[in-house]
Design an enzyme around this catalytic site. Structure first.
Site, PDB file in Angstrom:
ATOM      1  N   GLN A 130       2.990 -11.280   9.682  1.00 20.49           N
ATOM      2  CA  GLN A 130       1.538 -11.055   9.582  1.00 20.49           C
ATOM      3  C   GLN A 130       0.817 -12.397   9.626  1.00 20.49           C
ATOM      4  O   GLN A 130       1.148 -13.316   8.876  1.00 20.49           O
ATOM      5  CB  GLN A 130       1.205 -10.334   8.266  1.00 20.49           C
ATOM      6  CG  GLN A 130      -0.282 -10.150   8.009  1.00 20.49           C
ATOM      7  CD  GLN A 130      -0.895 -11.268   7.169  1.00 20.49           C
ATOM      8  OE1 GLN A 130      -0.223 -11.790   6.283  1.00 20.49           O
ATOM      9  NE2 GLN A 130      -2.129 -11.643   7.451  1.00 20.49           N
ATOM     10  N   ARG A 167     -12.636  -9.681  -6.248  1.00 19.21           N
ATOM     11  CA  ARG A 167     -11.855  -8.828  -7.163  1.00 19.21           C
ATOM     12  C   ARG A 167     -12.256  -9.149  -8.590  1.00 19.21           C
ATOM     13  O   ARG A 167     -11.951 -10.220  -9.116  1.00 19.21           O
ATOM     14  CB  ARG A 167     -10.362  -9.054  -6.941  1.00 19.21           C
ATOM     15  CG  ARG A 167     -10.067  -8.818  -5.479  1.00 19.21           C
ATOM     16  CD  ARG A 167      -8.689  -8.622  -5.054  1.00 19.21           C
ATOM     17  NE  ARG A 167      -8.734  -8.569  -3.597  1.00 19.21           N
ATOM     18  CZ  ARG A 167      -8.210  -9.485  -2.793  1.00 19.21           C
ATOM     19  NH1 ARG A 167      -7.525 -10.491  -3.282  1.00 19.21           N
ATOM     20  NH2 ARG A 167      -8.350  -9.365  -1.489  1.00 19.21           N
ATOM     21  N   LYS A 251      -4.291  -5.488  12.262  1.00 18.59           N
ATOM     22  CA  LYS A 251      -4.288  -4.797  10.968  1.00 18.59           C
ATOM     23  C   LYS A 251      -5.677  -4.846  10.331  1.00 18.59           C
ATOM     24  O   LYS A 251      -6.300  -5.909  10.283  1.00 18.59           O
ATOM     25  CB  LYS A 251      -3.282  -5.478  10.034  1.00 18.59           C
ATOM     26  CG  LYS A 251      -3.305  -4.956   8.603  1.00 18.59           C
ATOM     27  CD  LYS A 251      -2.143  -5.517   7.817  1.00 18.59           C
ATOM     28  CE  LYS A 251      -2.068  -4.948   6.427  1.00 18.59           C
ATOM     29  NZ  LYS A 251      -2.954  -5.585   5.476  1.00 18.59           N
ATOM     30  N   HIS A 275      -6.820  -2.664   3.466  1.00 19.32           N
ATOM     31  CA  HIS A 275      -6.239  -3.712   2.635  1.00 19.32           C
ATOM     32  C   HIS A 275      -5.959  -3.185   1.220  1.00 19.32           C
ATOM     33  O   HIS A 275      -6.084  -3.893   0.230  1.00 19.32           O
ATOM     34  CB  HIS A 275      -7.201  -4.901   2.577  1.00 19.32           C
ATOM     35  CG  HIS A 275      -6.537  -6.250   2.666  1.00 19.32           C
ATOM     36  ND1 HIS A 275      -6.545  -6.998   3.807  1.00 19.32           N
ATOM     37  CD2 HIS A 275      -5.872  -6.994   1.752  1.00 19.32           C
ATOM     38  CE1 HIS A 275      -5.928  -8.162   3.586  1.00 19.32           C
ATOM     39  NE2 HIS A 275      -5.495  -8.173   2.335  1.00 19.32           N
TER      40      HIS A 275
HETATM   41  C1  FNR Z   1      -2.190  -7.361   0.150  1.00 19.65           C
HETATM   42  N1  FNR Z   1      -2.447  -7.112   1.504  1.00 19.65           N
HETATM   43  C2  FNR Z   1      -2.304  -8.121   2.415  1.00 19.65           C
HETATM   44  N2  FNR Z   1      -2.525  -7.903   3.743  1.00 19.65           N
HETATM   45  C3  FNR Z   1      -2.356  -8.878   4.650  1.00 19.65           C
HETATM   46  O1  FNR Z   1      -2.559  -8.645   5.831  1.00 19.65           O
HETATM   47  N3  FNR Z   1      -1.945 -10.117   4.249  1.00 19.65           N
HETATM   48  C4  FNR Z   1      -1.717 -10.433   2.946  1.00 19.65           C
HETATM   49  O2  FNR Z   1      -1.333 -11.543   2.617  1.00 19.65           O
HETATM   50  C5  FNR Z   1      -1.946  -9.419   1.988  1.00 19.65           C
HETATM   51  N4  FNR Z   1      -1.798  -9.687   0.665  1.00 19.65           N
HETATM   52  C6  FNR Z   1      -1.898  -8.676  -0.263  1.00 19.65           C
HETATM   53  C7  FNR Z   1      -1.681  -8.946  -1.600  1.00 19.65           C
HETATM   54  C8  FNR Z   1      -1.687  -7.913  -2.517  1.00 19.65           C
HETATM   55  C9  FNR Z   1      -1.409  -8.217  -3.943  1.00 19.65           C
HETATM   56  C10 FNR Z   1      -1.925  -6.584  -2.093  1.00 19.65           C
HETATM   57  C11 FNR Z   1      -1.872  -5.424  -3.065  1.00 19.65           C
HETATM   58  C12 FNR Z   1      -2.193  -6.321  -0.777  1.00 19.65           C
HETATM   59  C13 FNR Z   1      -2.735  -5.739   1.963  1.00 19.65           C
HETATM   60  C14 FNR Z   1      -1.439  -4.990   2.256  1.00 19.65           C
HETATM   61  O3  FNR Z   1      -0.803  -5.504   3.391  1.00 19.65           O
HETATM   62  C15 FNR Z   1      -1.687  -3.503   2.500  1.00 19.65           C
HETATM   63  O4  FNR Z   1      -2.694  -3.324   3.456  1.00 19.65           O
HETATM   64  C16 FNR Z   1      -2.070  -2.769   1.219  1.00 19.65           C
HETATM   65  O5  FNR Z   1      -1.268  -3.183   0.148  1.00 19.65           O
HETATM   66  C17 FNR Z   1      -1.929  -1.273   1.425  1.00 19.65           C
HETATM   67  O6  FNR Z   1      -2.384  -0.567   0.324  1.00 19.65           O
HETATM   68  P1  FNR Z   1      -1.435  -0.027  -0.842  1.00 19.65           P
HETATM   69  O7  FNR Z   1      -0.219   0.566  -0.186  1.00 19.65           O
HETATM   70  O8  FNR Z   1      -1.090  -1.221  -1.692  1.00 19.65           O
HETATM   71  O9  FNR Z   1      -2.285   0.944  -1.550  1.00 19.65           O
END
Ligand code: FNR
Length: 381
Positions: A130, A167, A251, A275
């Site tokens: 990613q 957040r 994404k 996200h």
């Molecule tokens: C993320 N997500 C995320 N997405 C991305 O493209 N790069 C990143 O570095 C991160 N970092 C990240 C940290 C944390 C703590 C979370 C919870 C999420 C988003 C992640 O890829 C994904 O889209 C979500 O986590 C999907 O939702 P659920 O399954 O956690 O509900």
């Protein structure tokens, strides 16, 4: 509650909450502002009803699922998560290894706390990378070159971070760069000795892919500028498409027009994602955005969905609404928080067994058979 008594991903989340200092738990568990979007992700899944069809022989159920030319043993993978070793030390590697062992995709985040090279080795062919597009083109190019050299074939560029999400929990917890050991943090660590000792053993986590660049960062703004840019546009995506020879996914797509433009630009797929509700509180849940997107894409590229998946049946709901594949971020992360490697395995098993059971209950022997006709509110059925 012991791990073996955890019946659901929600149970694993509660167990993780008891083992992890609040500031670190909130870092993963939290969403944008008042967390409305995060809540809506789960609620919207619950609102999608599927009507079972009975008297179908479901004695043999197959959960294999193909996406982007690769066949996986389950229709879901691990979404990219930055700085996950702060949640539980060693989490990145545990999840990459789990994904390899279960033959599901693992997406290494640009902002992971383990280098992309180490994660490529652990995921061993099941790894995707990613990308966050940096405000410095050299930083972006450096990551692309490293990802290529490490053997990643699939690149997932994240579009939904033109600005960092706000957040509220992290603000209340006074998270700062560089990290500060406030009396409150020390107290929270003392109350979670296993986490504290394991963290001491592993050393402080960092954003490993940018470790050198961020060594001198003195503020959150420094980190942000290195990682992301508000200036990422369709033109940049066009260049990226020409630059990256492997498969390219975007994404964070929520609008049907954006999905259409991604297909026109020659992307191999999109991830319909908000996200995990971490970017904006006001946005739509992904299952509500999905039908219009599926219609606009009309089979021209792969559609993957994430954000809010907590049950095996959620993947079937996504499939019925037009997704080809799903990702989960927190569900597997909670497993690690609840019990390290064993907990990660438990989270996978819970989701997978729920999925097998739901397929059988629905009267479908494989994912291929799950489509809109199962939707209770499907008008043409
Ligand atoms: C993320 N997500 C995320 N997405 C991305 O493209 N790069 C990143 O570095 C991160 N970092 C990240 C940290 C944390 C703590 C979370 C919870 C999420 C988003 C992640 O890829 C994904 O889209 C979500 O986590 C999907 O939702 P659920 O399954 O956690 O509900």
């Amino acid at each position: 509650m012991g791990l073996d008594r955890a019946a659901s991903v929600d149970d694993l989340r509660l167990r993780a909450k008891r083992r992890i200092p609040r500031f670190a738990f909130d870092l993963v568990d939290g969403g944008a502002e008042n967390e409305r979007n995060m809540r809506r992700n789960s609620e919207a899944f619950e609102e999608v009803e599927l009507t079972p069809r009975y008297m179908v022989d479901v004695s043999k159920i197959d959960t294999r699922s193909s996406v982007l030319g690769q066949t996986f043993d389950a229709p879901f993978g691990m979404a990219p998560i930055g700085m996950l070793n702060a949640f539980w030390p060693g989490a990145d590697l545990m999840l990459a290894q789990l994904c390899k062992a279960q033959n599901i995709p693992y997406v290494a985040s640009s902002a992971a706390s383990t280098t992309l090279e180490t994660l490529a080795e652990a995921a061993d062919g099941n790894g995707w990378f990613q990308l966050y597009v940096s405000s410095d083109p050299d930083v972006t190019e450096g990551l692309l070159a490293r990802a290529e050299a490490a053997g990643y074939g699939t690149l997932m560029v994240t579009a939904d971070v033109p600005a960092a999400g706000k957040r509220d929990r992290d603000i209340r917890n006074q998270l700062a760069v560089p990290f500060r050991f406030t009396p409150e943090v020390i107290m929270q660590c003392a109350m979670n000795p296993r986490w504290a000792l394991t963290s001491l053993k592993h050393g402080a986590p960092n954003v490993a892919n940018y470790a050198d660049l961020l060594q001198s960062a003195t503020s959150y703004a420094d980190v942000q500028k290195t990682l992301i840019t508000p200036g990422f546009t369709w033109d940049d995506l066009k260049h990226l498409r020409a630059r990256w020879k492997g498969q390219l996914l975007v994404k964070g797509v929520l609008h049907a027009k954006d999905a259409d433009m991604c297909a026109d630009l020659g992307c191999d797929g999109i991830v319909v994602s908000n996200h995990g509700g971490r970017q904006v509180a006001f946005g739509p849940p992904t299952v509500e955005a999905l039908p219009a997107i599926a219609k606009a894409v009309a089979g021209r590229m792969a559609i993957i969905l994430d954000s809010g998946i907590r049950r095996g049946a959620d993947m079937l709901r996504a499939k019925a609404l037009g997704a080809d594949f799903a990702f989960t971020g927190r569900a597997l992360a909670y497993g690690v928080g609840a019990g390290g490697e064993v907990g990660a395995q438990r989270a996978f098993d819970i989701l997978h067994l729920e999925l097998v059971r739901a397929l059988g209950q629905l009267g479908a022997v494989s994912l291929d058979g799950v489509g809109p006709t199962y939707l209770s509110k499907f008008k043409d059925a």
